[in-house]
Design a protein around this motif. Structure first.
Motif, PDB file in Angstrom:
ATOM      1  N   ARG A 102      -7.787 -22.176 -35.566  1.00 37.62           N
ATOM      2  CA  ARG A 102      -7.764 -20.912 -36.288  1.00 37.62           C
ATOM      3  C   ARG A 102      -6.910 -19.929 -35.496  1.00 37.62           C
ATOM      4  NH1 ARG A 102     -14.199 -20.291 -36.295  1.00 37.62           N
ATOM      5  NH2 ARG A 102     -13.619 -20.428 -34.096  1.00 37.62           N
ATOM      6  N   GLU A 103      -6.273 -19.012 -36.173  1.00 39.89           N
ATOM      7  CA  GLU A 103      -5.484 -18.018 -35.452  1.00 39.89           C
ATOM      8  C   GLU A 103      -6.373 -17.286 -34.443  1.00 39.89           C
ATOM      9  OE1 GLU A 103      -1.864 -15.100 -36.611  1.00 39.89           O
ATOM     10  OE2 GLU A 103      -3.684 -14.830 -37.808  1.00 39.89           O
ATOM     11  N   GLU A 104      -7.632 -17.084 -34.820  1.00 42.04           N
ATOM     12  CA  GLU A 104      -8.589 -16.389 -33.954  1.00 42.04           C
ATOM     13  C   GLU A 104      -8.864 -17.141 -32.648  1.00 42.04           C
ATOM     14  OE1 GLU A 104      -9.110 -14.919 -38.076  1.00 42.04           O
ATOM     15  OE2 GLU A 104      -8.841 -16.896 -37.175  1.00 42.04           O
ATOM     16  N   ASP A 105      -8.635 -18.469 -32.661  1.00 40.90           N
ATOM     17  CA  ASP A 105      -8.950 -19.269 -31.479  1.00 40.90           C
ATOM     18  C   ASP A 105      -7.951 -19.111 -30.345  1.00 40.90           C
ATOM     19  OD1 ASP A 105     -11.373 -20.572 -32.310  1.00 40.90           O
ATOM     20  OD2 ASP A 105     -10.159 -21.677 -33.744  1.00 40.90           O
ATOM     21  N   SER A 106      -6.847 -18.426 -30.605  1.00 39.95           N
ATOM     22  CA  SER A 106      -5.878 -18.172 -29.538  1.00 39.95           C
ATOM     23  C   SER A 106      -6.288 -16.959 -28.708  1.00 39.95           C
ATOM     24  CB  SER A 106      -4.481 -17.960 -30.127  1.00 39.95           C
ATOM     25  OG  SER A 106      -4.464 -16.820 -30.970  1.00 39.95           O
ATOM     26  N   ARG A 107      -7.325 -16.241 -29.165  1.00 38.04           N
ATOM     27  CA  ARG A 107      -7.813 -15.059 -28.440  1.00 38.04           C
ATOM     28  C   ARG A 107      -9.337 -14.939 -28.628  1.00 38.04           C
ATOM     29  NH1 ARG A 107      -4.987 -13.522 -32.982  1.00 38.04           N
ATOM     30  NH2 ARG A 107      -6.194 -12.357 -34.533  1.00 38.04           N
ATOM     31  N   PHE A 108     -10.012 -16.036 -28.368  1.00 33.29           N
ATOM     32  CA  PHE A 108     -11.452 -16.113 -28.595  1.00 33.29           C
ATOM     33  C   PHE A 108     -12.216 -15.398 -27.484  1.00 33.29           C
ATOM     34  CE2 PHE A 108     -15.442 -18.211 -29.797  1.00 33.29           C
ATOM     35  CZ  PHE A 108     -15.302 -18.219 -31.174  1.00 33.29           C
ATOM     36  N   THR A 109     -13.428 -14.962 -27.783  1.00 33.80           N
ATOM     37  CA  THR A 109     -14.268 -14.317 -26.775  1.00 33.80           C
ATOM     38  C   THR A 109     -15.732 -14.758 -26.930  1.00 33.80           C
ATOM     39  OG1 THR A 109     -14.685 -12.379 -28.183  1.00 33.80           O
ATOM     40  CG2 THR A 109     -12.831 -12.230 -26.636  1.00 33.80           C
ATOM     41  N   SER A 110     -16.523 -14.442 -25.922  1.00 31.90           N
ATOM     42  CA  SER A 110     -17.971 -14.662 -25.961  1.00 31.90           C
ATOM     43  C   SER A 110     -18.669 -13.323 -25.820  1.00 31.90           C
ATOM     44  CB  SER A 110     -18.403 -15.590 -24.821  1.00 31.90           C
ATOM     45  OG  SER A 110     -17.769 -16.837 -24.913  1.00 31.90           O
ATOM     46  N   ALA A 183     -31.694 -12.359 -21.288  1.00 29.57           N
ATOM     47  CA  ALA A 183     -30.317 -12.205 -21.767  1.00 29.57           C
ATOM     48  C   ALA A 183     -29.674 -13.561 -21.977  1.00 29.57           C
ATOM     49  CB  ALA A 183     -29.509 -11.381 -20.760  1.00 29.57           C
ATOM     50  N   GLY A 184     -28.522 -13.568 -22.624  1.00 29.98           N
ATOM     51  CA  GLY A 184     -27.801 -14.816 -22.871  1.00 29.98           C
ATOM     52  C   GLY A 184     -26.379 -14.540 -23.283  1.00 29.98           C
ATOM     53  N   VAL A 185     -25.668 -15.593 -23.607  1.00 26.21           N
ATOM     54  CA  VAL A 185     -24.266 -15.458 -24.009  1.00 26.21           C
ATOM     55  C   VAL A 185     -23.970 -16.470 -25.108  1.00 26.21           C
ATOM     56  CG1 VAL A 185     -23.393 -17.090 -22.270  1.00 26.21           C
ATOM     57  CG2 VAL A 185     -21.898 -15.259 -23.129  1.00 26.21           C
ATOM     58  N   LEU A 186     -23.128 -16.076 -26.040  1.00 31.92           N
ATOM     59  CA  LEU A 186     -22.789 -16.952 -27.165  1.00 31.92           C
ATOM     60  C   LEU A 186     -21.400 -16.655 -27.710  1.00 31.92           C
ATOM     61  CD1 LEU A 186     -24.373 -15.849 -30.534  1.00 31.92           C
ATOM     62  CD2 LEU A 186     -24.609 -14.431 -28.496  1.00 31.92           C
ATOM     63  N   ASN A 187     -20.939 -17.558 -28.536  1.00 31.16           N
ATOM     64  CA  ASN A 187     -19.704 -17.467 -29.308  1.00 31.16           C
ATOM     65  C   ASN A 187     -19.642 -16.145 -30.078  1.00 31.16           C
ATOM     66  OD1 ASN A 187     -18.285 -17.752 -31.849  1.00 31.16           O
ATOM     67  ND2 ASN A 187     -18.319 -19.974 -31.621  1.00 31.16           N
ATOM     68  N   ALA A 188     -18.550 -15.394 -29.908  1.00 30.73           N
ATOM     69  CA  ALA A 188     -18.420 -14.094 -30.569  1.00 30.73           C
ATOM     70  C   ALA A 188     -18.415 -14.214 -32.090  1.00 30.73           C
ATOM     71  CB  ALA A 188     -17.138 -13.401 -30.105  1.00 30.73           C
ATOM     72  N   SER A 189     -17.805 -15.284 -32.610  1.00 37.80           N
ATOM     73  CA  SER A 189     -17.727 -15.469 -34.056  1.00 37.80           C
ATOM     74  C   SER A 189     -19.108 -15.699 -34.662  1.00 37.80           C
ATOM     75  CB  SER A 189     -16.807 -16.653 -34.381  1.00 37.80           C
ATOM     76  OG  SER A 189     -16.719 -16.867 -35.769  1.00 37.80           O
ATOM     77  N   VAL A 190     -19.934 -16.502 -33.985  1.00 43.67           N
ATOM     78  CA  VAL A 190     -21.293 -16.748 -34.474  1.00 43.67           C
ATOM     79  C   VAL A 190     -22.120 -15.468 -34.397  1.00 43.67           C
ATOM     80  CG1 VAL A 190     -23.447 -18.000 -34.076  1.00 43.67           C
ATOM     81  CG2 VAL A 190     -21.266 -19.213 -33.941  1.00 43.67           C
ATOM     82  N   THR A 210     -18.526  -8.183 -23.629  1.00 43.70           N
ATOM     83  CA  THR A 210     -17.620  -9.196 -24.189  1.00 43.70           C
ATOM     84  C   THR A 210     -16.731  -9.746 -23.085  1.00 43.70           C
ATOM     85  OG1 THR A 210     -17.582  -7.976 -26.283  1.00 43.70           O
ATOM     86  CG2 THR A 210     -15.862  -9.628 -25.952  1.00 43.70           C
ATOM     87  N   THR A 211     -16.492 -11.041 -23.101  1.00 44.51           N
ATOM     88  CA  THR A 211     -15.617 -11.658 -22.097  1.00 44.51           C
ATOM     89  C   THR A 211     -14.146 -11.352 -22.396  1.00 44.51           C
ATOM     90  OG1 THR A 211     -15.273 -13.712 -23.340  1.00 44.51           O
ATOM     91  CG2 THR A 211     -17.200 -13.614 -21.869  1.00 44.51           C
ATOM     92  N   PRO A 212     -13.259 -11.569 -21.437  1.00 40.68           N
ATOM     93  CA  PRO A 212     -11.820 -11.561 -21.737  1.00 40.68           C
ATOM     94  C   PRO A 212     -11.500 -12.703 -22.705  1.00 40.68           C
ATOM     95  CG  PRO A 212     -12.209 -11.335 -19.378  1.00 40.68           C
ATOM     96  CD  PRO A 212     -13.528 -11.721 -19.992  1.00 40.68           C
ATOM     97  N   PRO A 213     -10.356 -12.667 -23.374  1.00 39.64           N
ATOM     98  CA  PRO A 213     -10.010 -13.716 -24.353  1.00 39.64           C
ATOM     99  C   PRO A 213      -9.548 -15.026 -23.711  1.00 39.64           C
ATOM    100  CG  PRO A 213      -8.251 -12.098 -24.201  1.00 39.64           C
ATOM    101  CD  PRO A 213      -9.366 -11.574 -23.360  1.00 39.64           C
ATOM    102  N   TYR A 214      -9.658 -16.107 -24.483  1.00 40.76           N
ATOM    103  CA  TYR A 214      -9.243 -17.436 -24.037  1.00 40.76           C
ATOM    104  C   TYR A 214      -9.020 -18.305 -25.268  1.00 40.76           C
ATOM    105  CZ  TYR A 214     -14.255 -18.011 -24.892  1.00 40.76           C
ATOM    106  OH  TYR A 214     -15.497 -17.988 -25.475  1.00 40.76           O
TER     107      TYR A 214
END
Length: 281
Positions: A102-110, A183-190, A210-214
């Motif tokens: 996905r285009e979004e996956d080139s700049r994904f975050t958590s 606390a926890g961490v997860l996929n930003a899209s979900v 939010t994490t930096p993108p990856y």
């Protein structure tokens, strides 16, 4: 003469077997959400691919992340929805080809989340608290958040009181909401999807950071899959256009604005992060 007849018969049988095998595309996905949700998201996409490819498409659910990698490397499935880390694991074990992301996956975050009753407003305040990652093999639910935490001199096992693994992104939200962990961490899209659907009680869970993108998710095929079929699959994804209502419904379920080509080199950063985090040799 009999030998010739047998040879021809053998060739015909082999061709028929190959034709039958290639008439079915077996597809799977890392189980980063509930199984019913994965099936719901894939159904329209599977129907679309059947029309575009002229062959039956079957979704094959798996029990965990490792099972997808194993099945793809063993040619038990033809294509899989992988996270960046599971793609790196699969590529280390055998020949696999990433086709699209996905285009979004080139700049994904958590997203880091926290129980609303904790009074915590920044990561450093989590020292001595309980924390949950998703699956140990998750890129967005474990690897990259761990990597970025360590960049901030936070080693999870030493910094947090306890570290758990919920197994999936939606499960992490449930753990934090119920107070099982602080606390926890997860996929930003979900996270965004659950919030939009009203499935997050924001009186119990709040966003912490939010994490930096990856780079993250992609659709990958086994390396032995027919090259022409690989090209047809890639073109089918690239053809999806949000201006077409039918296509938009598929893209919306995939949380995608559009699909773009990808390549193995895009995931070198994930590989380096995994090695630095001690999750890959």
């Amino acid at each position: 003469m009999n030998i010739a007849k047998l040879s021809v018969a053998g060739l015909l049988l082999a061709a028929a077997t190959l034709s039958h095998a290639e008439a079915l595309l077996k597809v799977s996905a890392i189980p980063d959400e509930a199984p019913t949700e994965l099936q719901r998201k894939f159904a329209p996409l599977g129907q679309y691919l059947e029309k575009e490819l002229g062959m039956k498409v079957q979704f094959v659910p798996v029990s965990d992340y490792a099972a997808v990698v194993t099945a793809l490397n063993a040619d038990q499935i033809d294509m899989a929805w992988l996270g960046g880390f599971t793609f790196v694991q699969a590529s280390q074990r055998g020949k696999v080809v990433p086709l699209v992301q996905r285009e979004e996956d080139s700049r994904f975050t958590s997203k880091y989340i926290v129980n609303a009753d904790s009074g915590i407003s920044k990561l450093q305040q989590l020292k001595g608290k309980s924390f949950a990652f998703g699956s140990a093999s998750s890129t967005s639910g474990h690897l990259m958040p761990r990597y970025f935490l360590q960049k901030q001199h936070i080693k999870p096992e030493a910094f947090f009181k306890s570290v758990g693994y919920s197994g999936a992104h939606d499960a992490t939200v449930a753990w934090v909401s119920s107070g099982k962990v602080d606390a926890g961490v997860l996929n930003a899209s979900v996270w965004d999807k659950l919030v939009e659907a009203g499935k997050v009680d924001q009186s119990k869970v709040k966003l912490l950071g939010t994490t930096p993108p990856y780079f993250d998710y992609n659709w990958t095929v086994r390396g032995s899959l027919d090259k022409k079929l690989q090209q047809k699959i890639q073109q089918a994804f690239l053809k999806l256009n949000a201006a077409n209502p039918e296509h938009k419904a598929i893209l919306d379920l995939q949380r995608a604005s559009r699909f773009i080509p990808t390549k193995a080199a895009n995931y070198k950063g994930i590989e380096a992060a995994a090695k630095e985090a001690g999750l890959l040799q």
